[in-house]
Design a protein around this motif. Sequence first.
Motif, short mmCIF file in Angstrom:
data_model
loop_
_atom_site.label_atom_id
_atom_site.label_comp_id
_atom_site.label_asym_id
_atom_site.label_seq_id
_atom_site.Cartn_x
_atom_site.Cartn_y
_atom_site.Cartn_z
N THR A 100 0.79 -1.23 0.00
CA THR A 100 0.00 0.00 0.00
C THR A 100 0.82 1.28 0.00
OG1 THR A 100 -0.20 0.15 2.42
CG2 THR A 100 -1.82 -1.21 1.24
N TYR A 101 2.15 1.19 0.11
CA TYR A 101 2.98 2.38 0.28
C TYR A 101 3.90 2.61 -0.91
CZ TYR A 101 1.56 2.83 5.14
OH TYR A 101 0.83 3.01 6.29
N THR A 102 4.06 3.89 -1.26
CA THR A 102 5.11 4.27 -2.19
C THR A 102 6.47 4.14 -1.50
OG1 THR A 102 3.72 5.77 -3.46
CG2 THR A 102 6.09 6.19 -3.51
N LEU A 103 7.42 3.57 -2.21
CA LEU A 103 8.77 3.39 -1.69
C LEU A 103 9.76 4.14 -2.57
CD1 LEU A 103 8.55 -0.42 -0.95
CD2 LEU A 103 8.35 1.44 0.70
N ASN A 104 10.87 4.56 -1.97
CA ASN A 104 11.81 5.47 -2.61
C ASN A 104 13.25 4.99 -2.46
OD1 ASN A 104 10.01 8.21 -2.88
ND2 ASN A 104 9.55 7.10 -0.99
N TRP A 105 14.08 5.41 -3.40
CA TRP A 105 15.52 5.35 -3.26
C TRP A 105 16.07 6.77 -3.24
CZ3 TRP A 105 18.22 1.13 -1.98
CH2 TRP A 105 17.66 -0.12 -2.25
N ILE A 106 16.94 7.04 -2.28
CA ILE A 106 17.55 8.35 -2.08
C ILE A 106 19.04 8.11 -1.88
CG2 ILE A 106 17.62 10.39 -0.58
CD1 ILE A 106 14.61 9.27 0.16
N ARG A 107 19.88 9.00 -2.40
CA ARG A 107 21.33 8.80 -2.27
C ARG A 107 22.01 10.04 -1.74
NH1 ARG A 107 23.05 8.48 -8.71
NH2 ARG A 107 22.75 10.70 -9.17
N GLN A 108 23.21 9.83 -1.20
CA GLN A 108 24.03 10.92 -0.70
C GLN A 108 25.47 10.68 -1.15
OE1 GLN A 108 24.15 11.57 3.60
NE2 GLN A 108 24.32 13.76 3.21
N ALA A 109 25.94 11.53 -2.06
CA ALA A 109 27.31 11.45 -2.53
C ALA A 109 28.24 12.05 -1.49
CB ALA A 109 27.44 12.19 -3.86
N TYR A 155 20.00 4.88 0.05
CA TYR A 155 19.04 4.57 1.09
C TYR A 155 17.68 4.25 0.48
CZ TYR A 155 22.34 7.15 4.08
OH TYR A 155 23.45 7.60 4.75
N CYS A 156 16.95 3.34 1.08
CA CYS A 156 15.54 3.20 0.76
C CYS A 156 14.72 3.86 1.87
CB CYS A 156 15.13 1.73 0.57
SG CYS A 156 15.44 0.63 1.96
N ALA A 157 13.54 4.36 1.49
CA ALA A 157 12.70 5.08 2.43
C ALA A 157 11.23 4.89 2.08
CB ALA A 157 13.05 6.57 2.43
N LYS A 158 10.40 4.87 3.08
CA LYS A 158 8.97 4.66 2.96
C LYS A 158 8.24 6.00 3.07
CE LYS A 158 5.24 2.76 5.84
NZ LYS A 158 4.85 4.10 6.36
N ASP A 159 7.28 6.23 2.17
CA ASP A 159 6.43 7.41 2.26
C ASP A 159 5.56 7.36 3.50
OD1 ASP A 159 5.36 8.64 -1.03
OD2 ASP A 159 7.34 8.48 -0.12
N HIS A 160 5.34 8.53 4.10
CA HIS A 160 4.39 8.64 5.19
C HIS A 160 2.97 8.45 4.65
CE1 HIS A 160 2.10 10.49 8.49
NE2 HIS A 160 3.17 10.30 9.22
#
Length: 118
Positions: free
Chosen positions: A31-40, A94-99
């Motif tokens: 049920t949730y949108t999931l994301n990938w976020i990065r930090q160089a 990083y992976c992250a879950k939408d609120h």
Amino acid sequence: QVQLVESGGGLVQPGGSLRLSCATSGFTFSTYTLNWIRQAPGKGLEWVSDIDSDNNAGYLDSVKGRFIISRDSSKNTLYLQLNNLTPEDTAVYYCAKDHASDLGFDAWGQGTQVIVSS
């Protein structure tokens, strides 16, 4: 407790590929949108990609055509296929879950490091 655990990073030469995984638990995965976020190194967080509950995907312009996001509901796992990598892709991913109420990201993994170098 919501948990996200990334894996699959490593050292790869320019032009190479990696497949990142994010194993999740503690919420209804489908049920949730999931994301990938990065930090160089030395830089701020940069959103890379997301995928919603209907498998609609979005990408940062610089990774379009090279990265593919996917999800497997039978395994509660998010993936990011990284192709044709360049040194500019070097970062902690990083992976992250939408609120649930669209207030941002309410859970993050510990990150997995990708180093693209010859």
